[in-house]
Design a protein around this motif. Sequence first.
Motif, PDB file in Angstrom:
ATOM      1  N   ALA A  89     -66.346   1.353  19.557  1.00 47.84           N
ATOM      2  CA  ALA A  89     -66.992   2.357  18.702  1.00 47.84           C
ATOM      3  C   ALA A  89     -65.981   3.412  18.253  1.00 47.84           C
ATOM      4  CB  ALA A  89     -68.159   3.001  19.441  1.00 47.84           C
ATOM      5  N   LYS A  90     -65.144   3.887  19.160  1.00 47.40           N
ATOM      6  CA  LYS A  90     -64.146   4.901  18.806  1.00 47.40           C
ATOM      7  C   LYS A  90     -63.113   4.333  17.830  1.00 47.40           C
ATOM      8  CE  LYS A  90     -64.473   7.625  23.018  1.00 47.40           C
ATOM      9  NZ  LYS A  90     -63.782   8.020  24.267  1.00 47.40           N
ATOM     10  N   ALA A  91     -62.646   3.127  18.082  1.00 54.77           N
ATOM     11  CA  ALA A  91     -61.636   2.514  17.212  1.00 54.77           C
ATOM     12  C   ALA A  91     -62.132   2.441  15.776  1.00 54.77           C
ATOM     13  CB  ALA A  91     -61.269   1.117  17.725  1.00 54.77           C
ATOM     14  N   ALA A  92     -63.382   2.079  15.595  1.00 52.62           N
ATOM     15  CA  ALA A  92     -63.945   1.938  14.251  1.00 52.62           C
ATOM     16  C   ALA A  92     -63.981   3.263  13.500  1.00 52.62           C
ATOM     17  CB  ALA A  92     -65.355   1.341  14.336  1.00 52.62           C
ATOM     18  N   THR A  93     -64.137   4.372  14.197  1.00 53.89           N
ATOM     19  CA  THR A  93     -64.190   5.671  13.532  1.00 53.89           C
ATOM     20  C   THR A  93     -62.802   6.256  13.273  1.00 53.89           C
ATOM     21  OG1 THR A  93     -64.304   6.985  15.562  1.00 53.89           O
ATOM     22  CG2 THR A  93     -66.396   6.189  14.635  1.00 53.89           C
ATOM     23  N   LEU A  94     -61.769   5.649  13.868  1.00 56.04           N
ATOM     24  CA  LEU A  94     -60.412   6.190  13.778  1.00 56.04           C
ATOM     25  C   LEU A  94     -59.457   5.310  12.983  1.00 56.04           C
ATOM     26  CD1 LEU A  94     -60.213   7.469  17.445  1.00 56.04           C
ATOM     27  CD2 LEU A  94     -60.365   8.876  15.383  1.00 56.04           C
ATOM     28  N   GLY A  95     -60.003   4.377  12.214  1.00 46.63           N
ATOM     29  CA  GLY A  95     -59.173   3.574  11.321  1.00 46.63           C
ATOM     30  C   GLY A  95     -58.677   2.255  11.872  1.00 46.63           C
ATOM     31  N   GLY A  96     -59.086   1.901  13.074  1.00 46.18           N
ATOM     32  CA  GLY A  96     -58.701   0.622  13.663  1.00 46.18           C
ATOM     33  C   GLY A  96     -59.928  -0.214  13.925  1.00 46.18           C
ATOM     34  N   GLN A  97     -59.755  -1.229  14.740  1.00 45.23           N
ATOM     35  CA  GLN A  97     -60.889  -2.100  15.052  1.00 45.23           C
ATOM     36  C   GLN A  97     -60.611  -2.864  16.325  1.00 45.23           C
ATOM     37  OE1 GLN A  97     -62.279  -4.493  11.755  1.00 45.23           O
ATOM     38  NE2 GLN A  97     -62.849  -6.143  13.131  1.00 45.23           N
ATOM     39  N   LEU A  98     -61.646  -3.045  17.125  1.00 46.72           N
ATOM     40  CA  LEU A  98     -61.609  -3.943  18.269  1.00 46.72           C
ATOM     41  C   LEU A  98     -62.531  -5.090  17.919  1.00 46.72           C
ATOM     42  CD1 LEU A  98     -60.440  -4.246  21.123  1.00 46.72           C
ATOM     43  CD2 LEU A  98     -62.518  -3.167  21.999  1.00 46.72           C
ATOM     44  N   GLY A  99     -62.112  -6.308  18.231  1.00 39.63           N
ATOM     45  CA  GLY A  99     -62.930  -7.474  17.899  1.00 39.63           C
ATOM     46  C   GLY A  99     -64.340  -7.344  18.460  1.00 39.63           C
ATOM     47  N   PRO A 100     -65.283  -8.120  17.920  1.00 38.92           N
ATOM     48  CA  PRO A 100     -66.667  -8.056  18.394  1.00 38.92           C
ATOM     49  C   PRO A 100     -66.793  -8.560  19.833  1.00 38.92           C
ATOM     50  CG  PRO A 100     -66.392  -9.865  16.849  1.00 38.92           C
ATOM     51  CD  PRO A 100     -65.095  -9.109  16.862  1.00 38.92           C
ATOM     52  N   ALA A 101     -67.876  -8.174  20.484  1.00 36.14           N
ATOM     53  CA  ALA A 101     -68.118  -8.566  21.875  1.00 36.14           C
ATOM     54  C   ALA A 101     -68.054 -10.080  22.062  1.00 36.14           C
ATOM     55  CB  ALA A 101     -69.457  -8.019  22.352  1.00 36.14           C
ATOM     56  N   ALA A 102     -68.417 -10.844  21.046  1.00 36.04           N
ATOM     57  CA  ALA A 102     -68.384 -12.309  21.138  1.00 36.04           C
ATOM     58  C   ALA A 102     -66.958 -12.841  21.301  1.00 36.04           C
ATOM     59  CB  ALA A 102     -69.023 -12.919  19.893  1.00 36.04           C
ATOM     60  N   GLN A 103     -65.950 -12.032  20.994  1.00 35.88           N
ATOM     61  CA  GLN A 103     -64.547 -12.459  21.132  1.00 35.88           C
ATOM     62  C   GLN A 103     -63.917 -11.987  22.441  1.00 35.88           C
ATOM     63  OE1 GLN A 103     -62.481 -11.160  17.595  1.00 35.88           O
ATOM     64  NE2 GLN A 103     -63.575 -12.607  16.302  1.00 35.88           N
ATOM     65  N   GLU A 104     -64.669 -11.358  23.315  1.00 38.26           N
ATOM     66  CA  GLU A 104     -64.153 -10.921  24.608  1.00 38.26           C
ATOM     67  C   GLU A 104     -64.018 -12.109  25.549  1.00 38.26           C
ATOM     68  OE1 GLU A 104     -66.749  -7.884  26.141  1.00 38.26           O
ATOM     69  OE2 GLU A 104     -66.439  -6.589  24.388  1.00 38.26           O
ATOM     70  N   TRP A 105     -63.107 -11.993  26.495  1.00 42.88           N
ATOM     71  CA  TRP A 105     -62.934 -13.017  27.511  1.00 42.88           C
ATOM     72  C   TRP A 105     -62.585 -12.351  28.836  1.00 42.88           C
ATOM     73  CZ3 TRP A 105     -59.292 -11.619  24.075  1.00 42.88           C
ATOM     74  CH2 TRP A 105     -58.018 -11.337  24.546  1.00 42.88           C
ATOM     75  N   ALA A 107     -60.445 -12.654  32.565  1.00 40.94           N
ATOM     76  CA  ALA A 107     -59.331 -13.290  33.269  1.00 40.94           C
ATOM     77  C   ALA A 107     -58.780 -12.335  34.315  1.00 40.94           C
ATOM     78  CB  ALA A 107     -58.222 -13.661  32.280  1.00 40.94           C
ATOM     79  N   ARG A 108     -58.406 -12.847  35.466  1.00 40.37           N
ATOM     80  CA  ARG A 108     -57.675 -12.108  36.497  1.00 40.37           C
ATOM     81  C   ARG A 108     -58.231 -10.715  36.812  1.00 40.37           C
ATOM     82  NH1 ARG A 108     -54.130 -13.577  32.812  1.00 40.37           N
ATOM     83  NH2 ARG A 108     -53.204 -11.516  32.532  1.00 40.37           N
ATOM     84  N   GLY A 109     -59.544 -10.578  36.834  1.00 41.98           N
ATOM     85  CA  GLY A 109     -60.168  -9.324  37.228  1.00 41.98           C
ATOM     86  C   GLY A 109     -60.417  -8.330  36.107  1.00 41.98           C
ATOM     87  N   PHE A 110     -60.268  -8.749  34.867  1.00 44.33           N
ATOM     88  CA  PHE A 110     -60.560  -7.852  33.744  1.00 44.33           C
ATOM     89  C   PHE A 110     -61.250  -8.613  32.626  1.00 44.33           C
ATOM     90  CE2 PHE A 110     -56.169  -9.325  33.062  1.00 44.33           C
ATOM     91  CZ  PHE A 110     -56.237  -9.851  31.776  1.00 44.33           C
ATOM     92  N   ARG A 111     -61.908  -7.871  31.771  1.00 44.55           N
ATOM     93  CA  ARG A 111     -62.511  -8.392  30.543  1.00 44.55           C
ATOM     94  C   ARG A 111     -61.680  -7.809  29.407  1.00 44.55           C
ATOM     95  NH1 ARG A 111     -66.348 -11.500  29.217  1.00 44.55           N
ATOM     96  NH2 ARG A 111     -67.560 -11.224  27.325  1.00 44.55           N
ATOM     97  N   ALA A 112     -61.314  -8.623  28.406  1.00 47.62           N
ATOM     98  CA  ALA A 112     -60.359  -8.206  27.379  1.00 47.62           C
ATOM     99  C   ALA A 112     -60.844  -8.542  25.980  1.00 47.62           C
ATOM    100  CB  ALA A 112     -59.017  -8.879  27.615  1.00 47.62           C
ATOM    101  N   CYS A 113     -60.264  -7.825  25.015  1.00 48.97           N
ATOM    102  CA  CYS A 113     -60.517  -8.092  23.613  1.00 48.97           C
ATOM    103  C   CYS A 113     -59.341  -7.556  22.800  1.00 48.97           C
ATOM    104  CB  CYS A 113     -61.818  -7.415  23.169  1.00 48.97           C
ATOM    105  SG  CYS A 113     -62.436  -8.031  21.570  1.00 48.97           S
ATOM    106  N   ASP A 114     -58.954  -8.285  21.772  1.00 46.53           N
ATOM    107  CA  ASP A 114     -57.879  -7.858  20.888  1.00 46.53           C
ATOM    108  C   ASP A 114     -58.422  -7.015  19.746  1.00 46.53           C
ATOM    109  OD1 ASP A 114     -56.083  -9.269  22.423  1.00 46.53           O
ATOM    110  OD2 ASP A 114     -55.779 -10.881  20.979  1.00 46.53           O
ATOM    111  N   GLY A 115     -57.556  -6.191  19.203  1.00 47.75           N
ATOM    112  CA  GLY A 115     -57.911  -5.352  18.071  1.00 47.75           C
ATOM    113  C   GLY A 115     -56.664  -4.955  17.317  1.00 47.75           C
ATOM    114  N   PHE A 116     -56.819  -3.998  16.401  1.00 46.10           N
ATOM    115  CA  PHE A 116     -55.667  -3.484  15.668  1.00 46.10           C
ATOM    116  C   PHE A 116     -55.836  -1.992  15.441  1.00 46.10           C
ATOM    117  CE2 PHE A 116     -58.646  -5.026  12.454  1.00 46.10           C
ATOM    118  CZ  PHE A 116     -58.737  -3.957  11.573  1.00 46.10           C
TER     119      PHE A 116
END
Length: 130
Positions: A89-105, A107-116
């Motif tokens: 939510a914060k990334a979207a208001t500040l000019g960037g983006q985090l991929g949607p929840a459907a793109q999360e995965w 691994a090794r004790g964390f949940r991750a998602c790519d963005g820009f």
Amino acid sequence: MNTRPKPSAVVFAKDVEAMTRFYREVVAMREVHRDAAHVVLDDAGFQLVIHGIPQSIAESFTISQPPEIRDQTPIKICLPVTSLAEARAKAATLGGQLGPAAQEWTARGFRACDGFDPEGNVFQLREPAA
């Protein structure tokens, strides 16, 4: 006592203020240094340096809106957050983006998602796995 410098990464930026605000708010980093050329953000012993691109070079290109994604680089910064949903939510208001929840995965004790970020640099955010 450890006298070694803290680990860090440098992001070169056309708009230092926008990039500083983005990482400070999305990743909840604390500003620890600022001068005419760069800003240093810190969290848990890791520093992110937002370094201004020299004016002569910065004037030679534009950042589109949304930015062109710079996904052909050999390095991706991975940063911890408390909540991917809040960071998204914060990334979207500040000019960037985090991929949607459907793109999360998970691994090794964390949940991750790519963005820009606002200048198109690809990053990954990680929250503790439930």
